[in-house]
Motif scaffolding. Sequence first.
Motif, PDB file in Angstrom:
ATOM      1  N   SER A  23       0.095   9.207  -5.734  1.00  0.00           N
ATOM      2  CA  SER A  23       0.233  10.602  -5.311  1.00  0.00           C
ATOM      3  C   SER A  23       1.211  11.388  -6.173  1.00  0.00           C
ATOM      4  O   SER A  23       1.293  12.607  -6.055  1.00  0.00           O
ATOM      5  CB  SER A  23       0.697  10.648  -3.848  1.00  0.00           C
ATOM      6  N   TYR A  69       0.573   3.914  -2.983  1.00  0.00           N
ATOM      7  CA  TYR A  69       0.172   5.286  -2.643  1.00  0.00           C
ATOM      8  C   TYR A  69       1.201   6.289  -3.157  1.00  0.00           C
ATOM      9  O   TYR A  69       0.849   7.368  -3.638  1.00  0.00           O
ATOM     10  CB  TYR A  69       0.021   5.418  -1.134  1.00  0.00           C
ATOM     11  N   LYS A  70       2.464   5.925  -3.099  1.00  0.00           N
ATOM     12  CA  LYS A  70       3.512   6.821  -3.591  1.00  0.00           C
ATOM     13  C   LYS A  70       3.367   7.039  -5.093  1.00  0.00           C
ATOM     14  O   LYS A  70       3.556   8.159  -5.600  1.00  0.00           O
ATOM     15  CB  LYS A  70       4.881   6.225  -3.262  1.00  0.00           C
ATOM     16  N   LEU A  81       0.826  -1.208   0.000  1.00  0.00           N
ATOM     17  CA  LEU A  81       0.000   0.000   0.000  1.00  0.00           C
ATOM     18  C   LEU A  81       0.858   1.255   0.000  1.00  0.00           C
ATOM     19  O   LEU A  81       0.519   2.256  -0.655  1.00  0.00           O
ATOM     20  CB  LEU A  81      -0.933  -0.021   1.210  1.00  0.00           C
ATOM     21  N   ARG A  82       1.956   1.215   0.735  1.00  0.00           N
ATOM     22  CA  ARG A  82       2.838   2.390   0.768  1.00  0.00           C
ATOM     23  C   ARG A  82       3.410   2.672  -0.619  1.00  0.00           C
ATOM     24  O   ARG A  82       3.463   3.834  -1.062  1.00  0.00           O
ATOM     25  CB  ARG A  82       3.964   2.156   1.776  1.00  0.00           C
TER      26      ARG A  82
END
Length: 433
Positions: free
Chosen positions: A274, A270-271, A266-267
């Motif tokens: 974004s 998300y990066k 998820l990290r």
Amino acid sequence: MEPTSTALDAAFWITSGAILLLLVLSGFFSGSETALTAASRGKLRTQADKGSRGAAMALQITEDNERLIGSVLLGNNLVNILATSLATALFTRAFGESGVAIATLVMTCLVLIFAEVLPKTYAIINSEKAAAFVAPVIRVVVMVFAPVVSAVRLLVRGVLRVFGVKVDPDSHILAVREEIVGALQLGHSEGVVEKEDRDRILGALDLGDRAVEEIMLHRSGIEMIDADAAPSEILQQCLDSPHTRLPVFREEPENIIGVVHAKDLLRAMYKLVSSGDAKALGRFKITDVAMPPYFVPETTTLDDQMRQFLRMRTHFALVVDEYGSLQGLITLEDILEEIVGEITDEFDPDAEHPIKRGEDGQYVVDGAMTIRDLNRATDWNLPDDEANTIAGLVIHEAQMIPVIGQVFSFHGFRFEVMAREGNRITGLKIRPL
């Protein structure tokens, strides 16, 4: 007449005093033997750690029980025989030939009450305290009688060897683990130890005797991620899964190339999202965030595997057989559940107990439930030498794959097959015969 009477009176009192002293020594030896053999070495160790020199000496002299018992028995027999001889001489002089019978009767009562029952009763009630008290004196007795006891020991072993009995000086009658297990079972039967407490301690003791293959999640139940799947599919699968870590395979499930953690996945996604690039998520590769897989042999003991988990700071391992084929997976939580019981949280699907008791007294059991878990839940003693699960036990004993409705009786229980999926037995009804 008067000098002779005076001499007789003096000899009577001296002999009586000697007999009394020997009875005291006999009681000391009898109580010491009981105290030193009945005292808990665990409690003595605790007292020794707190600075008790007597407890430390008691631990030291009880390391060689054969030499200890030989020395104490030698001293006890010496004083008993000497006391009996003096009493016989005393009563024979006073009562003639009938003095032998009187001496036998009197000494039997005195030795039984004051030299055996009384000191041994006190030693059993206060075994650790008595052992610490008598240890310094018994230590000297053991040193003094060491040569005689060594000779007697050699003679005894020689006689036993003639009859085919081998004596191992380093063996113990009860191992520490067996002693703990026996104490827990006895305490539970007497209502002193709760069943949950007993199961937790026994579960911790059994970790060294059990292999990871006994509790692992079989490969048929492992949820995996296909490395070639679309990023959106991988994300959806990760969000829908109740698991934090998922194995990643490529082309075939046997080819595990990594393990992905949901937080890392998820990290990373998300990066990319974004960053503002609409096509960035399409270029995501799960191999960039997947950790190298950690494989362990199926024969690894649970105790060793738990130590490896703690040392490597990981909670997840894939289990392989001797040919390197994937057999299942095991987590640190699986091992902890063997100690504390089932661990469930809000993400566990259908967190129900795999065993239910019906109104007719029969137990409805999931076929995949391990025999050990069933025994712990019901206090039964079904054997787990040939199979790990209840379904495996039924198949092993039946020597076939049963169909729904078949009934078997073995090991004192009745097994009825309730459900089956393919070649797997998924439901059983069990009751003691």
